[in-house]
Every structure is written in C-alpha cells, then in structure tokens.
Design a protein around this motif. Structure first.
Motif, PDB file in Angstrom:
ATOM      1  N   LEU A 206     -10.706 -11.230   6.512  1.00  0.00           N
ATOM      2  CA  LEU A 206      -9.517 -10.525   6.023  1.00  0.00           C
ATOM      3  C   LEU A 206      -9.054  -9.478   7.031  1.00  0.00           C
ATOM      4  O   LEU A 206      -9.862  -8.807   7.681  1.00  0.00           O
ATOM      5  N   THR A 207      -7.761  -9.337   7.121  1.00  0.00           N
ATOM      6  CA  THR A 207      -7.184  -8.355   8.029  1.00  0.00           C
ATOM      7  C   THR A 207      -7.354  -6.943   7.481  1.00  0.00           C
ATOM      8  O   THR A 207      -7.452  -6.738   6.269  1.00  0.00           O
ATOM      9  N   GLN A 208      -7.361  -5.993   8.384  1.00  0.00           N
ATOM     10  CA  GLN A 208      -7.448  -4.582   7.993  1.00  0.00           C
ATOM     11  C   GLN A 208      -6.066  -3.945   7.906  1.00  0.00           C
ATOM     12  O   GLN A 208      -5.940  -2.727   7.732  1.00  0.00           O
ATOM     13  N   ASP A 209      -5.024  -4.754   7.995  1.00  0.00           N
ATOM     14  CA  ASP A 209      -3.648  -4.246   7.909  1.00  0.00           C
ATOM     15  C   ASP A 209      -3.381  -3.758   6.487  1.00  0.00           C
ATOM     16  O   ASP A 209      -3.436  -4.539   5.531  1.00  0.00           O
ATOM     17  N   ASP A 210      -3.087  -2.459   6.324  1.00  0.00           N
ATOM     18  CA  ASP A 210      -2.895  -1.909   4.981  1.00  0.00           C
ATOM     19  C   ASP A 210      -1.507  -2.195   4.409  1.00  0.00           C
ATOM     20  O   ASP A 210      -1.165  -1.727   3.330  1.00  0.00           O
ATOM     21  N   ARG A 211      -0.703  -3.000   5.116  1.00  0.00           N
ATOM     22  CA  ARG A 211       0.608  -3.367   4.599  1.00  0.00           C
ATOM     23  C   ARG A 211       0.582  -4.688   3.812  1.00  0.00           C
ATOM     24  O   ARG A 211       1.582  -5.049   3.192  1.00  0.00           O
ATOM     25  N   VAL A 212      -0.532  -5.422   3.887  1.00  0.00           N
ATOM     26  CA  VAL A 212      -0.616  -6.707   3.181  1.00  0.00           C
ATOM     27  C   VAL A 212      -1.838  -6.694   2.278  1.00  0.00           C
ATOM     28  O   VAL A 212      -2.819  -5.998   2.535  1.00  0.00           O
ATOM     29  N   ASP A 230       8.073  -4.079  -1.627  1.00  0.00           N
ATOM     30  CA  ASP A 230       8.602  -3.065  -0.699  1.00  0.00           C
ATOM     31  C   ASP A 230       8.166  -1.655  -1.069  1.00  0.00           C
ATOM     32  O   ASP A 230       8.229  -0.741  -0.227  1.00  0.00           O
ATOM     33  N   GLN A 231       7.758  -1.457  -2.321  1.00  0.00           N
ATOM     34  CA  GLN A 231       7.354  -0.120  -2.773  1.00  0.00           C
ATOM     35  C   GLN A 231       5.866   0.161  -2.500  1.00  0.00           C
ATOM     36  O   GLN A 231       5.401   1.276  -2.755  1.00  0.00           O
ATOM     37  N   ALA A 252       6.231   5.730  -8.617  1.00  0.00           N
ATOM     38  CA  ALA A 252       6.891   5.212  -9.820  1.00  0.00           C
ATOM     39  C   ALA A 252       8.406   5.304  -9.723  1.00  0.00           C
ATOM     40  O   ALA A 252       9.119   4.581 -10.439  1.00  0.00           O
ATOM     41  N   ASP A 253       8.932   6.159  -8.827  1.00  0.00           N
ATOM     42  CA  ASP A 253      10.385   6.305  -8.720  1.00  0.00           C
ATOM     43  C   ASP A 253      11.024   5.229  -7.854  1.00  0.00           C
ATOM     44  O   ASP A 253      12.232   5.259  -7.607  1.00  0.00           O
ATOM     45  N   GLY A 254      10.247   4.293  -7.333  1.00  0.00           N
ATOM     46  CA  GLY A 254      10.799   3.166  -6.580  1.00  0.00           C
ATOM     47  C   GLY A 254      10.944   3.393  -5.103  1.00  0.00           C
ATOM     48  O   GLY A 254      11.548   2.553  -4.396  1.00  0.00           O
ATOM     49  N   ARG A 255      10.442   4.474  -4.552  1.00  0.00           N
ATOM     50  CA  ARG A 255      10.548   4.700  -3.114  1.00  0.00           C
ATOM     51  C   ARG A 255       9.815   3.612  -2.334  1.00  0.00           C
ATOM     52  O   ARG A 255       8.700   3.225  -2.682  1.00  0.00           O
ATOM     53  N   THR A 256      10.467   3.134  -1.301  1.00  0.00           N
ATOM     54  CA  THR A 256       9.851   2.102  -0.469  1.00  0.00           C
ATOM     55  C   THR A 256       9.000   2.742   0.610  1.00  0.00           C
ATOM     56  O   THR A 256       9.123   3.949   0.909  1.00  0.00           O
ATOM     57  N   ARG A 257       8.182   1.912   1.221  1.00  0.00           N
ATOM     58  CA  ARG A 257       7.351   2.412   2.319  1.00  0.00           C
ATOM     59  C   ARG A 257       8.230   2.824   3.496  1.00  0.00           C
ATOM     60  O   ARG A 257       7.941   3.814   4.187  1.00  0.00           O
ATOM     61  N   ALA A 258       9.277   2.051   3.720  1.00  0.00           N
ATOM     62  CA  ALA A 258      10.149   2.350   4.865  1.00  0.00           C
ATOM     63  C   ALA A 258      10.854   3.685   4.713  1.00  0.00           C
ATOM     64  O   ALA A 258      11.244   4.315   5.712  1.00  0.00           O
ATOM     65  N   SER A 259      11.029   4.138   3.449  1.00  0.00           N
ATOM     66  CA  SER A 259      11.748   5.398   3.232  1.00  0.00           C
ATOM     67  C   SER A 259      10.849   6.618   3.312  1.00  0.00           C
ATOM     68  O   SER A 259      11.337   7.754   3.259  1.00  0.00           O
ATOM     69  N   ILE A 260       9.571   6.411   3.429  1.00  0.00           N
ATOM     70  CA  ILE A 260       8.624   7.526   3.459  1.00  0.00           C
ATOM     71  C   ILE A 260       8.252   7.819   4.910  1.00  0.00           C
ATOM     72  O   ILE A 260       7.893   6.903   5.666  1.00  0.00           O
ATOM     73  N   PRO A 261       8.300   9.069   5.330  1.00  0.00           N
ATOM     74  CA  PRO A 261       7.880   9.414   6.690  1.00  0.00           C
ATOM     75  C   PRO A 261       6.409   9.025   6.903  1.00  0.00           C
ATOM     76  O   PRO A 261       5.590   9.081   5.984  1.00  0.00           O
ATOM     77  N   PRO A 262       6.066   8.579   8.103  1.00  0.00           N
ATOM     78  CA  PRO A 262       4.687   8.143   8.370  1.00  0.00           C
ATOM     79  C   PRO A 262       3.644   9.171   7.986  1.00  0.00           C
ATOM     80  O   PRO A 262       2.566   8.827   7.489  1.00  0.00           O
ATOM     81  N   GLU A 263       3.928  10.445   8.201  1.00  0.00           N
ATOM     82  CA  GLU A 263       2.924  11.461   7.876  1.00  0.00           C
ATOM     83  C   GLU A 263       2.736  11.629   6.369  1.00  0.00           C
ATOM     84  O   GLU A 263       1.693  12.093   5.916  1.00  0.00           O
ATOM     85  N   GLU A 264       3.743  11.228   5.587  1.00  0.00           N
ATOM     86  CA  GLU A 264       3.628  11.375   4.137  1.00  0.00           C
ATOM     87  C   GLU A 264       2.949  10.169   3.485  1.00  0.00           C
ATOM     88  O   GLU A 264       2.505  10.260   2.354  1.00  0.00           O
TER      89      GLU A 264
END
Length: 300
Positions: A206-212, A230-231, A252-264
């Motif tokens: 298994l990959t260690q990629d935390d996006r999948v 996407d969330q 829970a508010d539907g924010r996507t990963r792309a909308s969150i700054p990397p540090e957050e």
C-alpha cells in the motif's frame, strides 16, 4: 396209426423229454449250465470296509472343520484388533484435553477472522467511539450511518483497489462518524482479506500517500452530507488480523483539501482524532478472544 404217432411225438409225462430233445428256450436238456456261480462275499469284510470308508470321511471332515475354525478365529481376531485400535484412536481424538499452543493460536485466528460476519454491523461499527481531543481530553465520536457492504474496489481509490484485489480482498465495510463538536466528519472502511498472511502482503504494497485510501460515505440530511472525495483532508490505514482498517477525515462544512492552506491541513485535532477512531475500530475487531483451556470447554 396216426393217433399213435401223434401220441408218441408228445413229451413224456412229468416234463421229461427224450435224450437230445431241445427245450422250448433252445437249450439241450440234460446238460450242466456253463455259467459259474460267484462265491458270496464275506459279510464281515464288507462291514469292515464300509466302516473304514466312513471313518476316513469323518476324519477328513474333522480336518476341514479344524482348518475352517482356525481361519475363522484368525479373521475374528484381526477384526477385533482393528475395531479396538479404531475405538482407542477415536476416544483419544475426541476426549477432552488441554489445547496446544498451536491450537490456541488457530482458535484466536479463526475467531477474529469470522467477526465481520458473526457480529452485527453495529458490533463492527459501535455507536460511539472514544478518541482524544485537545489537551488529550477524552471525547466520543458518534456514528452517523453504516453504508451497505460493497466490493473492495468500489470502496477505495483505484490505486488502492488494485492492491486489495491482487491479494484476495473479500469485501469492504464502511461507516461514517462525526466528532463531539460536529465539526469533523470521519469515514472508516474495513477491508476484509482472506487471512492474516494476505493482509500482511497487501499492507506491504500500500502507498503512503495520504491523499488516497477509503472513499467517504455521506448520508443526506446529516452533518456528513457534504463529505465527499474532494473534502478528504488526509487518509491512513492500520492492519489488524485479516483486516485493513482505513480512515479519512474532513470538515463538516464541505471545505475541500485544495481550499485549505498546506500548513492548516496538519490540524492538531482533526488528524489525531481520525487516526484514533480508526485504531479503535481495528482494536475491536482484532482483540484476542478468550481461549478455552480444553478441547471440549473448560474441563479437561
């Protein structure tokens, strides 16, 4: 004269005939029979011969009977020995005895492996799961819903599905939770492998990629209804027995990963809570059962 000749031609009274005259059967009268009369057999000899023959027949019958009885005895003895050995083996196999270490290990593995079927869905995914919040305060995630059982490849991302399929994944179970403040949403997925060896092989690839990882399950009309692929902020997995327990978390508010700054993305509470919930589910499934000390219960 004629009458006298006729009288003279008749045989003499008393059946006698004149010398040289033949009797009606054609034999010449007055001669001895040429057939010799056999002397009568001795009755005692005949009786003795008969008794000897009967005695020989009796002795031969006795010999045959002795051979038959001997063979029958051998067959009975061998049959009794086979039955006795079989009975001893059966009793030894079925009698109560202490479990060996190998049998104890096998019992644990089989008990853990059947839990996903033997337990109700609410047993695999409890209504509440403990996790640690801010300042390591103990909090509880509440279950929103349990998704229908699905194929392994349909419950995870494509790159993960290939690994699971290659190692004989049986099925995928999923449920969604929310944190105590209803701010975070978590989906936990349990991939059921054939056995523990298959699970170990699969996790090694298994990959260690935390996006999948596991695909989120949203339930309309609940806090989780806006939680989709996407969330997902991060994903992870942990192995337990024949199971791979995936977890993913989002807002829970539907924010996507792309909308969150990397540090957050590395939120101090979101991700530890997600991992804690996944580990709790894995612990429930792989918790070693109590093993009976004997093959037939608690008494040997």
């Amino acid at each position: 004269m004629r009458a006298r000749r006729s009288i003279q031609g008749l045989p003499r009274a008393g059946g006698e005939s004149t010398p040289g005259q033949r009797n009606p059967l054609g034999a010449t009268t007055g001669r001895r029979s040429r057939v010799r009369a056999w002397p009568a057999a001795n009755s005692s000899r005949r009786t003795a011969a008969k008794q000897r023959a009967e005695l020989d027949a009796l002795q031969q019958g006795i010999r045959y009977r002795r051979i038959f009885v001997a063979l029958l005895g051998v067959i009975i003895t061998m049959s009794a020995a086979v039955v006795l050995l079989g009975t001893i083996g059966l009793l030894d196999e079925t009698r109560a005895r202490p479990l060996t270490p190998a049998e104890q290990t096998k019992y644990k593995q089989e008990e853990i492996a059947r839990r996903w079927q033997a337990w109700p869905a609410t047993g695999v995914f409890p209504e509440e799961v403990k996790y640690l919040g801010l300042d390591r305060a103990q909090q509880y995630a509440r279950r929103v819903g349990i998704a229908p059982e699905t194929e392994c490849g349909k419950g995870v991302d494509a790159s993960v599905a290939g690994v699971l399929d290659d190692h004989g994944c049986v099925t995928m179970l999923r449920a969604t939770y929310i944190d105590q403040t209803a701010s975070f949403v978590f989906t936990v997925g349990v991939a059921v492998l054939k056995d523990e060896a298959s699970r170990v092989s699969a996790t090694g690839e298994l990959t260690q990629d935390d996006r999948v990882g596991v695909l989120p399950v949203a339930f309309p009309g609940t806090v989780s209804e806006r939680f989709g692929p996407d969330q997902r902020q991060r994903t992870s997995w942990v192995g337990a027995g024949p199971y791979i327990v995936f977890s993913t978390a989002g807002y829970a508010d539907g924010r996507t990963r792309a909308s969150i700054p990397p540090e957050e993305i590395l939120h101090p509470e979101l991700w530890p809570a997600a991992k804690s919930i996944g580990h709790q589910i894995a612990y429930f499934l792989a918790d070693p059962p109590k093993v009976p000390p004997c093959t037939q219960g608690n008494v040997c």
